[in-house]
Design an enzyme around this catalytic site. Structure first.
Site, short mmCIF file in Angstrom:
data_model
loop_
_atom_site.label_atom_id
_atom_site.label_comp_id
_atom_site.label_asym_id
_atom_site.label_seq_id
_atom_site.Cartn_x
_atom_site.Cartn_y
_atom_site.Cartn_z
N GLN A 173 0.83 -1.22 0.00
CA GLN A 173 0.00 0.00 0.00
C GLN A 173 0.86 1.26 0.00
O GLN A 173 0.41 2.32 -0.43
CB GLN A 173 -0.93 0.02 1.23
N ASP A 214 -6.80 1.20 12.52
CA ASP A 214 -7.97 0.41 12.13
C ASP A 214 -8.92 0.20 13.29
O ASP A 214 -10.13 0.08 13.11
CB ASP A 214 -7.54 -0.92 11.53
#
Lengths: 314, 314
Positions: A173, A214
């Protein structure tokens, strides 16, 4: 350009598995399409998959409880899916009201990220080298980004900054998404591999670390992309401040500490192959946790839409 | 099977850029062939490129000073090339005597590695999980290996061990070479990405770290594959012993501390591409140091052919 938006009965998303080679959009027509896109990381990042889950609920109507269950199971670590789904379950009315709520959440996400950016930018001085991890950018949200939102805000305020981008194996990513975003925004950056972080810090090349999250436990422990924990330990060792930038929706008050957060284990293929190319012998053991836990004591502060907090987010 | 050996006027090496997909040998006929093979990492690992340099001197005869200069410049961080070349310059006689000396060095390398293995194996108890870095195995030497030599010796003594192998970006010596070697030797292991090391340690899954070395300064600072330094910091943070296994030929008494060791910077392509596949946008800045420095204070001990030493090797 938005990572996710509603377009006449469908959810339009950027297919992030195709970046940086192609900017391609996919249209999700059913709840199953949404779940598959989340599992396959066509859309990823806690805020973005939260909004995707909200639209998934619209497409899942009228079987909302079933849709909620399936969406929550699609990626267990991020709190944003459960948060979004619970909010959608409280909506009174039919499909139109559900869609209105999902659209509202998408708009709110951008406002929240801009607020995170404004708040966090106070930490950034001109001349700073900022290290991030994974992608907590516009691609991880509806737009603007969280950790990259802070970087974006500081840059837009005219501060001269430079970003170090770890590639973030196994799914890359960093090199695929963050590098692409920063290049588009003309923010100066340097790509590194994940094992160069310590060396950079030892050389005095990193002034501050800013990452996303997260899920955040009640005590401030943070679940974020695998590798975040070791960056936090390295930052501590070198006396470098380590900040977490994330909306309040990732705080999970039902979870006391990071030990209670479920860590998603993903397909060994992600480690053994890179973009379809085998890089290791066949038939070997592989470990592939998608996230790790950074304990609160390694975190200098939490940047959210309300301000900067420590020792735990509010 | 040897990584490098002399075969009728040529140097036969395993082409390590082809592993693990193909076990292919190349024959180096000239000094330029040897230098190119070293630069392109067809052969790598401090002990292996030391022996390659010795054979390079044979092929460079009679222009030995010129050959020595070119070989030393081919990869600046490893001490073994300078060490081998200096030894070859002391040889009295012609090509036959040079070849005899190079062959002797190759045989010695195996004996030294077996001694390192025997010495280091005393640190390994049955049931241990060992983390290594890069490839300090039979492929990094003529045969047997240094850090992997220790692991090999412990395994051959019947100890039940398990190895964690970080893939070691950018060149993937962990996933391509160490995984291949361990699989061949039937030593149990698990492949991880470089950013999983901290998480594994936090989970109590690593009992000891053993790595190789490319150059060791007089004060005990160690130059080794990029990523080694951050593993050492992480080991310290988690109270895990961190050992360096390397022959005494990598000790450079002309270098006082790690600060004086030259760190080779390699082609950005190694970071931007993986086995020819682009993983990042075009035209971006990249940082690609091939090595880093681990300060002596992070090192529990030095395993060499004479024993285990601390606080600096002898």
């Amino acid at each position: 350009m938005r990572t996710i938006e509603w377009k006449t009965r469908k959810v339009k998303i950027i297919d992030q598995t195709k970046l940086p080679r192609k900017l391609e959009f996919v249209y999700l027509k059913t709840l199953s399409d949404v779940i598959r896109a989340i599992k396959e990381l066509k859309i990823r990042g806690a805020p973005a998959i939260g909004v995707a889950a909200a639209y998934g609920m619209v497409l899942g109507y009228p079987n909302l409880k079933d849709a909620a269950r399936k969406l929550i199971a699609s990626r267990p670590t991020a709190n944003s899916i459960a948060w979004a789904v619970e909010r959608m379950l409280k909506v009174k009315g039919g499909k139109d009201q559900l869609l209105a709520e999902a659209n509202k959440m998408a708009e709110e996400d951008i406002k929240i990220n801009r607020a995170i950016g404004r708040n966090g930018a106070k930490l950034i001085k001109s001349g700073m080298n900022i290290l991030t991890q994974c992608n907590a950018g516009s691609l991880a949200t509806v737009d603007y980004g969280t950790a990259l939102g802070v970087i974006r805000a500081a840059f837009d305020e005219g501060k001269k900054i430079h970003v170090y981008v770890p590639e973030t194996r196994p799914v890359l990513q960093g090199s695929r998404l963050t590098a692409w975003e920063l290049k588009q925004s003309k923010i100066p950056f340097t790509l590194i591999t994940d094992n160069m972080v310590g060396y950079l810090m030892a050389e005095g090349k990193v002034d501050i670390v800013i990452v996303g999250a997260d899920r955040i436990a009640k005590n401030g422990d943070v679940a974020n992309k695998i590798g975040t924990y070791q960056i936090a330990v390295l930052a501590k060792h070198h006396g470098i401040p380590f900040y977490v930038a994330a909306p309040r929706s990732v705080i999970d008050k039902n979870v006391r500490t990071g030990k209670d957060i479920i860590i998603e284990q993903r397909d060994p293929k992600e480690v053994i192959e890179i973009l379809g190319i085998k890089i290791a012998p066949k038939g070997i053991n592989v470990f592939n946790p998608a996230f790790d836990i950074t304990p609160a004591e390694l975190i200098s502060g939490y940047i959210n839409e309300k301000g900067i907090f420590k020792p735990s987010p509010a």
